[in-house]
Scaffold this motif. Structure first.
Motif, short mmCIF file in Angstrom:
data_model
loop_
_atom_site.label_atom_id
_atom_site.label_comp_id
_atom_site.label_asym_id
_atom_site.label_seq_id
_atom_site.Cartn_x
_atom_site.Cartn_y
_atom_site.Cartn_z
N ASN A 128 11.87 -1.21 2.88
CA ASN A 128 12.78 -2.34 2.80
C ASN A 128 12.05 -3.67 2.78
O ASN A 128 12.41 -4.58 2.01
CB ASN A 128 13.78 -2.28 3.96
CG ASN A 128 15.10 -2.95 3.63
OD1 ASN A 128 15.38 -4.03 4.11
ND2 ASN A 128 15.91 -2.31 2.80
N LEU A 129 11.00 -3.79 3.59
CA LEU A 129 10.25 -5.03 3.62
C LEU A 129 9.47 -5.24 2.32
O LEU A 129 9.35 -6.38 1.85
CB LEU A 129 9.29 -5.05 4.81
CG LEU A 129 9.95 -5.17 6.19
CD1 LEU A 129 8.89 -5.07 7.28
CD2 LEU A 129 10.73 -6.47 6.31
N HIS A 130 8.96 -4.19 1.74
CA HIS A 130 8.26 -4.31 0.46
C HIS A 130 9.21 -4.81 -0.61
O HIS A 130 8.89 -5.72 -1.39
CB HIS A 130 7.66 -2.96 0.06
CG HIS A 130 6.98 -2.98 -1.28
ND1 HIS A 130 7.64 -2.64 -2.45
CD2 HIS A 130 5.71 -3.32 -1.64
CE1 HIS A 130 6.81 -2.77 -3.47
NE2 HIS A 130 5.64 -3.17 -3.01
N ASP A 131 10.42 -4.23 -0.66
CA ASP A 131 11.42 -4.68 -1.64
C ASP A 131 11.79 -6.14 -1.41
O ASP A 131 11.92 -6.93 -2.36
CB ASP A 131 12.68 -3.82 -1.53
CG ASP A 131 12.51 -2.45 -2.15
OD1 ASP A 131 11.48 -2.22 -2.81
OD2 ASP A 131 13.41 -1.61 -1.98
N ALA A 132 11.98 -6.52 -0.14
CA ALA A 132 12.36 -7.90 0.17
C ALA A 132 11.26 -8.88 -0.24
O ALA A 132 11.53 -9.94 -0.81
CB ALA A 132 12.67 -8.04 1.66
N ALA A 133 10.01 -8.54 0.07
CA ALA A 133 8.90 -9.42 -0.28
C ALA A 133 8.78 -9.59 -1.77
O ALA A 133 8.52 -10.69 -2.27
CB ALA A 133 7.60 -8.87 0.31
N GLU A 134 8.97 -8.50 -2.52
CA GLU A 134 8.91 -8.58 -3.98
C GLU A 134 10.06 -9.40 -4.53
O GLU A 134 9.88 -10.24 -5.41
CB GLU A 134 8.94 -7.16 -4.57
CG GLU A 134 7.67 -6.36 -4.35
CD GLU A 134 6.51 -6.88 -5.18
OE1 GLU A 134 6.70 -7.14 -6.38
OE2 GLU A 134 5.40 -7.05 -4.61
N HIS A 135 11.24 -9.16 -4.03
CA HIS A 135 12.44 -9.84 -4.54
C HIS A 135 12.38 -11.34 -4.27
O HIS A 135 12.72 -12.16 -5.13
CB HIS A 135 13.69 -9.24 -3.89
CG HIS A 135 14.98 -9.75 -4.45
ND1 HIS A 135 15.61 -9.15 -5.51
CD2 HIS A 135 15.76 -10.81 -4.10
CE1 HIS A 135 16.72 -9.81 -5.81
NE2 HIS A 135 16.84 -10.83 -4.96
N LEU A 136 11.93 -11.71 -3.08
CA LEU A 136 11.91 -13.11 -2.67
C LEU A 136 10.61 -13.83 -3.02
O LEU A 136 10.52 -15.05 -2.87
CB LEU A 136 12.14 -13.22 -1.16
CG LEU A 136 13.50 -12.72 -0.65
CD1 LEU A 136 13.51 -12.69 0.87
CD2 LEU A 136 14.63 -13.57 -1.19
N GLY A 137 9.62 -13.07 -3.48
CA GLY A 137 8.35 -13.69 -3.80
C GLY A 137 7.63 -14.21 -2.57
O GLY A 137 7.06 -15.30 -2.59
N CYS A 138 7.63 -13.42 -1.50
CA CYS A 138 7.03 -13.86 -0.24
C CYS A 138 5.51 -13.85 -0.32
O CYS A 138 4.91 -12.90 -0.85
CB CYS A 138 7.48 -12.97 0.91
SG CYS A 138 9.25 -13.03 1.22
N GLY A 139 4.90 -14.87 0.23
CA GLY A 139 3.46 -14.95 0.27
C GLY A 139 3.03 -16.13 1.12
O GLY A 139 3.84 -16.80 1.75
#
Length: 553
Positions: free
Chosen positions: A176-187
């Motif tokens: 779930n966190l991987h999907d969220a980071a990808e979707h939101l462009g987290c970095g």
């Protein structure tokens, strides 16, 4: 190590970002690297106190600066985290202690960590440990964690007297966190600002574990900080250049009222690219009002983001696209309620985006048969983010059927691949062949002047219907068939004024009839703080029904 723990360790080794706590007083910042070293000492302290892989650690703490290293320390030590429900000034502490001990027995807690502002509660919990005491432990290497070992035992929002915890594995959490980071462009170029409680999944997973894994800079304050001075939320976004924030609908309404009093140019919200609304029903009017007011401070309307989630899917089920406008489905309420079909009409319902890659969503009828798009039915989930079951006082309870599907308890439909939620199945009011969703009633009643926005409950009632001249409904005569009706309970600061309360009740009835075409059997006007809510702030409609017996007409 599990992929989640491995990712947290890798982020700590490379990231230049970190976590800011202590606002609005004395702010302090620790890099993720420094926090990780602290967490390794906490892990060493836990292992020294006998924690073994797969065992549960319960945490009762309110300060983000304490919670972050303790949670990471538990994961580094191979344990699972359970954030305990927190007592409030109105809590009966004897009842709370009994409920808490019941939870500790249920999860088989190997350790209980108690930190500020709840240190006084430690004496009532056997062998309680302190965050400071654990941090004096030896710094250890991460303990191996299996992907299917529990990372979180997330207490549900139900009654604390009948506890249940969703079992979230390392596999669930990473997916779930991987999907969220990808979707939101987290970095590392992003800044998250949060005041959400970390005993809630949106706070713990979305606003702590996600930055910890992705390397977002995190500015974290407490719910009390926000509630005591809501404008602080916007001030922190302005001061730190916040790019991502999230909150339930009521908070956006509160912030809108606060921003309306602020002179243009005094705040800068131009960096915000994700303003997520989730965790409770979304009112399109609330976000339109926020956009209108926040635009004076450089806010981009495309930053509004609507999401759908549940503890059973770790956190997020679906989320609207980033940098796109809020998307609404406009449907015919009669067809929705009578025909269970979403056809064009005037009622606005937020579209909540497409499911994450690790969550598959389908809609089924009462017999479990999959339905086509725009047909209303039961929402079911399966996938890598979805839990396999619950921990209960009676033991483990599977959550999925033989094909892996979990019934989430909501009604809704799919439209162009996006999820649209109508309401909770258990709360639906059936009148004259219509399925009326309480959120629609609550939205109408909440628009009445004097009613506290977000503090309205529509609850199901059983009435009796009588034929011919056997007597008026409710007189106890005749032998009519049972049918459903509903009551509306609203909070108002004017509840103590009898004339004002009667006016509000009349206007609520008029507004509900006009917008919903159904008349409430009862309207009650209550003092602020009367409506029962879960520890995370959600309405408890079933419990609210008991207030009808404790208030006068």
């Amino acid at each position: 190590m599990s992929r989640f723990v491995d990712g947290v360790v890798a982020t700590a080794a490379r990231a230049r970002t970190g976590m800011v706590t202590g606002e609005p007083g004395e702010a302090a910042r620790r890099s993720w690297t420094d926090l990780h070293a602290h967490a390794r000492r906490v892990a060493g302290g836990l292992v020294a106190h006998g924690l073994r892989p797969g065992q549960a650690v319960a945490v009762l703490a309110g300060m983000p600066a304490d919670i972050a290293p303790v949670a990471q320390g538990v994961w580094l030590a191979g344990g699972s985290v359970t954030m305990l429900h927190q007592p409030t000034p109105r809590t009966d502490l004897r009842v709370w202690r009994d409920d808490t001990l019941r939870v500790l027995r249920m999860i088989g807690a190997r350790a209980v960590v108690v930190g500020p502002p709840f240190a006084a509660m430690a004496s009532g919990l056997e062998s309680a440990l302190s965050p400071a005491g654990l941090a004096s432990g030896p710094e250890i290497e991460p303990v191996a964690s299996d992907e299917d070992s529990p990372a979180l035992l997330q207490l549900t929002s139900g009654s604390t007297a009948e506890p249940k915890a969703v079992r979230i594995t390392h596999r669930n959490l990473h997916a779930n966190l991987h999907d969220a980071a990808e979707h939101l462009g987290c970095g590392e170029d992003g800044v998250m600002v949060s005041w959400l409680p970390m005993f809630h999944d949106m706070g713990m997973i979305g606003c702590l574990a996600l930055p910890m894994l992705s390397g977002l800079e995190l500015v974290s304050v407490t719910p009390a900080d926000f509630l005591g001075r809501p404008l602080l939320w916007a001030e922190l976004m302005s001061r730190y250049g916040g790019t991502i924030t999230t909150a339930p609908n009521f908070a956006w309404a509160v912030l809108t009222r606060q921003l309306a009093r602020v002179e243009p140019g005094t705040l800068d919200l131009s960096a915000l690219r994700v303003a997520c609304n989730g965790a409770e029903p979304i009112d399109p009017g609330t976000m339109r009002a926020f956009v209108e007011v926040a635009s004076r401070f450089g806010f981009d309307p495309g930053a509004v983001n609507c999401c759908y989630g549940a503890a059973e899917s770790t956190l997020v089920i679906s989320m609207s696209e980033v940098a796109g406008p809020m998307t609404l489905d406009r449907v015919d309420p009669v067809a929705l309620e009578r025909d269970r079909a979403a056809t064009p009409g005037p009622r606005e319902i937020p579209m909540l985006g497409r499911p994450f890659p690790s969550v598959e969503v389908r809609v089924v009828d009462e017999d479990g048969k999959p339905l086509d798009e725009r047909r209303v039915g039961r929402l079911q989930l399966r996938g890598e983010s979805v839990t396999d079951g619950y921990v209960t006082p009676e033991g483990y309870e599977p959550a999925r059927d033989a094909d892996g599907w979990l019934d989430i308890g909501d009604e809704g439909y799919l439209a162009d691949g996006q999820v649209v939620v109508c309401g909770r199945r258990k709360d639906v009011i059936i009148m004259g062949g219509r399925n009326i969703y309480p959120t629609d009633i609550e939205r109408a009643a909440g628009a009445v002047p004097g009613v506290r926005e977000g503090n309205v409950a529509a609850v199901r009632l059983l009435a009796r219907t009588f034929g011919g001249s056997s007597g008026p409904a409710g007189d106890g005569g005749g032998g009519g068939a049972a049918r459903e009706s509903f009551a509306v309970l609203v909070e108002s600061r004017q509840a103590g004024d009898a004339d004002a309360a009667r006016r509000i009740a009349r206007e609520v009835t008029t507004r509900v009839v006009a917008e919903i075409d159904a008349r409430p059997a009862v309207v009650r006007v209550l003092l602020p703080g009367s409506l029962p809510k879960t520890p995370s702030g959600k309405l408890r409609r079933a419990a609210a029904r008991t207030l009808l017996d404790n208030s006068s007409e």
